[in-house]
Design a protein around this motif. Structure first.
Motif, PDB file in Angstrom:
ATOM      1  N   PHE A   1       0.815  -1.211   0.000  1.00  0.00           N
ATOM      2  CA  PHE A   1       0.000   0.000   0.000  1.00  0.00           C
ATOM      3  C   PHE A   1       0.854   1.269   0.000  1.00  0.00           C
ATOM      4  O   PHE A   1       0.387   2.329  -0.411  1.00  0.00           O
ATOM      5  CB  PHE A   1      -0.962   0.002   1.188  1.00  0.00           C
ATOM      6  N   ALA A   2       2.109   1.160   0.459  1.00  0.00           N
ATOM      7  CA  ALA A   2       3.012   2.306   0.361  1.00  0.00           C
ATOM      8  C   ALA A   2       3.337   2.603  -1.099  1.00  0.00           C
ATOM      9  O   ALA A   2       3.551   3.765  -1.474  1.00  0.00           O
ATOM     10  CB  ALA A   2       4.297   2.039   1.140  1.00  0.00           C
ATOM     11  N   HIS A   3       3.348   1.554  -1.935  1.00  0.00           N
ATOM     12  CA  HIS A   3       3.617   1.740  -3.364  1.00  0.00           C
ATOM     13  C   HIS A   3       2.391   2.334  -4.070  1.00  0.00           C
ATOM     14  O   HIS A   3       2.514   3.309  -4.814  1.00  0.00           O
ATOM     15  CB  HIS A   3       3.995   0.399  -3.992  1.00  0.00           C
ATOM     16  N   SER A   4       1.239   1.729  -3.831  1.00  0.00           N
ATOM     17  CA  SER A   4      -0.017   2.238  -4.389  1.00  0.00           C
ATOM     18  C   SER A   4      -1.174   1.411  -3.847  1.00  0.00           C
ATOM     19  O   SER A   4      -0.975   0.334  -3.281  1.00  0.00           O
ATOM     20  CB  SER A   4      -0.015   2.176  -5.926  1.00  0.00           C
ATOM     21  N   GLU A   5      -2.399   1.909  -4.059  1.00  0.00           N
ATOM     22  CA  GLU A   5      -3.593   1.174  -3.629  1.00  0.00           C
ATOM     23  C   GLU A   5      -3.705  -0.164  -4.360  1.00  0.00           C
ATOM     24  O   GLU A   5      -3.963  -1.211  -3.743  1.00  0.00           O
ATOM     25  CB  GLU A   5      -4.840   2.019  -3.906  1.00  0.00           C
ATOM     26  N   VAL A   6      -3.483  -0.155  -5.661  1.00  0.00           N
ATOM     27  CA  VAL A   6      -3.573  -1.388  -6.451  1.00  0.00           C
ATOM     28  C   VAL A   6      -2.491  -2.378  -6.034  1.00  0.00           C
ATOM     29  O   VAL A   6      -2.748  -3.580  -5.877  1.00  0.00           O
ATOM     30  CB  VAL A   6      -3.463  -1.077  -7.961  1.00  0.00           C
ATOM     31  N   ALA A   7      -1.278  -1.883  -5.862  1.00  0.00           N
ATOM     32  CA  ALA A   7      -0.184  -2.753  -5.434  1.00  0.00           C
ATOM     33  C   ALA A   7      -0.495  -3.380  -4.077  1.00  0.00           C
ATOM     34  O   ALA A   7      -0.220  -4.563  -3.839  1.00  0.00           O
ATOM     35  CB  ALA A   7       1.122  -1.975  -5.364  1.00  0.00           C
ATOM     36  N   GLY A   8      -1.087  -2.593  -3.184  1.00  0.00           N
ATOM     37  CA  GLY A   8      -1.444  -3.097  -1.865  1.00  0.00           C
ATOM     38  C   GLY A   8      -2.475  -4.212  -1.942  1.00  0.00           C
ATOM     39  O   GLY A   8      -2.384  -5.218  -1.226  1.00  0.00           O
ATOM     40  N   GLN A   9      -3.461  -4.050  -2.821  1.00  0.00           N
ATOM     41  CA  GLN A   9      -4.485  -5.086  -2.972  1.00  0.00           C
ATOM     42  C   GLN A   9      -3.881  -6.385  -3.507  1.00  0.00           C
ATOM     43  O   GLN A   9      -4.177  -7.475  -3.003  1.00  0.00           O
ATOM     44  CB  GLN A   9      -5.583  -4.576  -3.900  1.00  0.00           C
ATOM     45  N   TRP A  10      -3.037  -6.272  -4.523  1.00  0.00           N
ATOM     46  CA  TRP A  10      -2.414  -7.469  -5.098  1.00  0.00           C
ATOM     47  C   TRP A  10      -1.447  -8.119  -4.112  1.00  0.00           C
ATOM     48  O   TRP A  10      -1.376  -9.350  -4.022  1.00  0.00           O
ATOM     49  CB  TRP A  10      -1.697  -7.126  -6.396  1.00  0.00           C
ATOM     50  N   ALA A  11      -0.707  -7.303  -3.393  1.00  0.00           N
ATOM     51  CA  ALA A  11       0.222  -7.840  -2.398  1.00  0.00           C
ATOM     52  C   ALA A  11      -0.528  -8.621  -1.324  1.00  0.00           C
ATOM     53  O   ALA A  11      -0.122  -9.724  -0.932  1.00  0.00           O
ATOM     54  CB  ALA A  11       1.033  -6.711  -1.771  1.00  0.00           C
ATOM     55  N   THR A  12      -1.634  -8.057  -0.863  1.00  0.00           N
ATOM     56  CA  THR A  12      -2.422  -8.700   0.200  1.00  0.00           C
ATOM     57  C   THR A  12      -3.021 -10.016  -0.273  1.00  0.00           C
ATOM     58  O   THR A  12      -2.904 -11.054   0.398  1.00  0.00           O
ATOM     59  CB  THR A  12      -3.537  -7.766   0.679  1.00  0.00           C
ATOM     60  N   ILE A  13      -3.666  -9.997  -1.433  1.00  0.00           N
ATOM     61  CA  ILE A  13      -4.311 -11.206  -1.942  1.00  0.00           C
ATOM     62  C   ILE A  13      -3.281 -12.302  -2.212  1.00  0.00           C
ATOM     63  O   ILE A  13      -3.474 -13.475  -1.851  1.00  0.00           O
ATOM     64  CB  ILE A  13      -5.099 -10.891  -3.235  1.00  0.00           C
ATOM     65  N   THR A  14      -2.159 -11.925  -2.836  1.00  0.00           N
ATOM     66  CA  THR A  14      -1.122 -12.911  -3.143  1.00  0.00           C
ATOM     67  C   THR A  14      -0.531 -13.509  -1.880  1.00  0.00           C
ATOM     68  O   THR A  14      -0.321 -14.722  -1.772  1.00  0.00           O
ATOM     69  CB  THR A  14      -0.001 -12.270  -3.979  1.00  0.00           C
TER      70      THR A  14
END
Length: 329
Positions: free
Chosen positions: A198-211
């Motif tokens: 989420f520090a990178h971006s909202e989309v990155a945070g969502q993908w990081a969390t799900i993965t």
């Protein structure tokens, strides 16, 4: 029974005080609270020592570890795993497999540590950090000192990656999806993954969390696999349903049950938030107690090599998974 309960109270109070102190210090100085919890326990046992009347209570740390792992299942669903997609799942499984194999091979052939200790290091680096160390430690009946050492290594790697990953993401100007998946498949613990995503971006945070949550779901499979392997080896290569059940980590079964309930929508967002808070405190209690199992003389005998092996494996998987993510995503 009442007398038995009274015996654990002093030590349990000590664990609670240590957990509160670790969280307070974490807020003040910005160091991971679980790492501080282990450090507090270790400092205590290696300086003033743990009086006999406290030991019954501090020995309950494994109960809080198991309870925390079971409750972690409420944050995972089968849908989360499916949602990440076949390509990401393939990348995830490849990264986990490479990490497990690399650490196992290096630990046994370079560090010269025991097989069970090597398995702890591999699980912590390959699956979900401290939770995997705790789960596999219980599954293979590892020494408490080795569990604490492996957990400490995981937390040190977390401290490094939570700084390095955002820098790499910014310097290379990584796309949001690539960065999120990369963090999810190669970083160790869930908290740092979510934070850097989420520090990178909202989309990155969502993908990081799900993965990362999809990767966390492998903890039950890996713990059961290790339990079966060491159970069979202890039986001279033979196995039976009874023997496997006796060695089966029952808390992993509880974890899988909660994953199933979460998949059926049994927990509301508010309930999951509450459970997450409980898990945080359970792990704090557990790791203060775990720290009391660390003896500096034994750590000196173990040496720094196992920690360096984990760092080397994480670096290898991080570089390869980033390259793969840039190609396939």
């Amino acid at each position: 029974m009442v007398a038995g309960r009274r015996k654990v109270v002093p030590g349990l109070v000590l664990l609670c005080l240590g957990a509160l102190l670790a969280r307070s210090l974490s807020v003040l100085i910005g160091i991971n609270e679980l790492l501080l919890a282990i450090a507090l326990g270790a400092v205590l046992v290696n300086t003033v020592g743990i009086p006999e009347r406290f030991r019954h209570g501090t020995a309950t740390y494994n109960i809080w570890l198991a309870a925390g792992i079971v409750l972690l299942g409420s944050s995972l669903t089968v849908g989360m795993i499916i949602e990440v997609g076949a390509t990401v799942l393939l990348l995830l499984v490849a990264a986990v497999t490479l990490t497990l194999v690399t650490v196992e091979v290096l630990a046994r052939n370079v560090a010269g540590v025991t097989d069970r200790f090597g398995s702890l290091l591999a699980a912590g680096a390959g699956i979900c950090g401290v939770s995997a160390v705790a789960a596999v430690g219980g599954a293979v009946r590892a020494k408490e000192m080795h569990i604490a050492y492996a957990a400490g290594v995981v937390l040190l790697v977390d401290a490094v990656t939570i700084v390095v990953y955002p820098i790499v993401g910014a310097v290379l100007d990584l796309p949001d999806v690539v960065f999120g998946v990369w963090a999810g498949v190669s970083m160790l613990s869930t908290g740092p993954v979510v934070a850097v995503g989420f520090a990178h971006s909202e989309v990155a945070g969502q993908w990081a969390t799900i993965t990362k949550l999809a990767r966390n779901a492998l903890i039950g499979v890996v713990a059961l696999g290790y339990a079966s392997y060491y159970a069979r080896r202890g039986a001279g290569g033979s196995t039976s349903v009874r023997m496997l059940w006796e060695n089966f980590p029952k808390f992993v079964l509880g974890f899988l049950v909660l994953v199933g309930l979460a998949s059926l929508g049994a927990f509301s967002p508010a309930q999951q938030d509450m459970i997450s808070t409980v898990v945080d405190w359970l792990f704090l209690l557990a790791f203060v107690g775990l720290g009391t199992q660390i003896r500096t003389a034994e750590l000196r005998a173990t040496g720094i090599t196992p920690a360096l092996i984990v760092f080397a494996a994480v670096l290898l998987v991080s570089v390869l998974s980033l390259a793969a993510a840039l190609v396939v995503l």
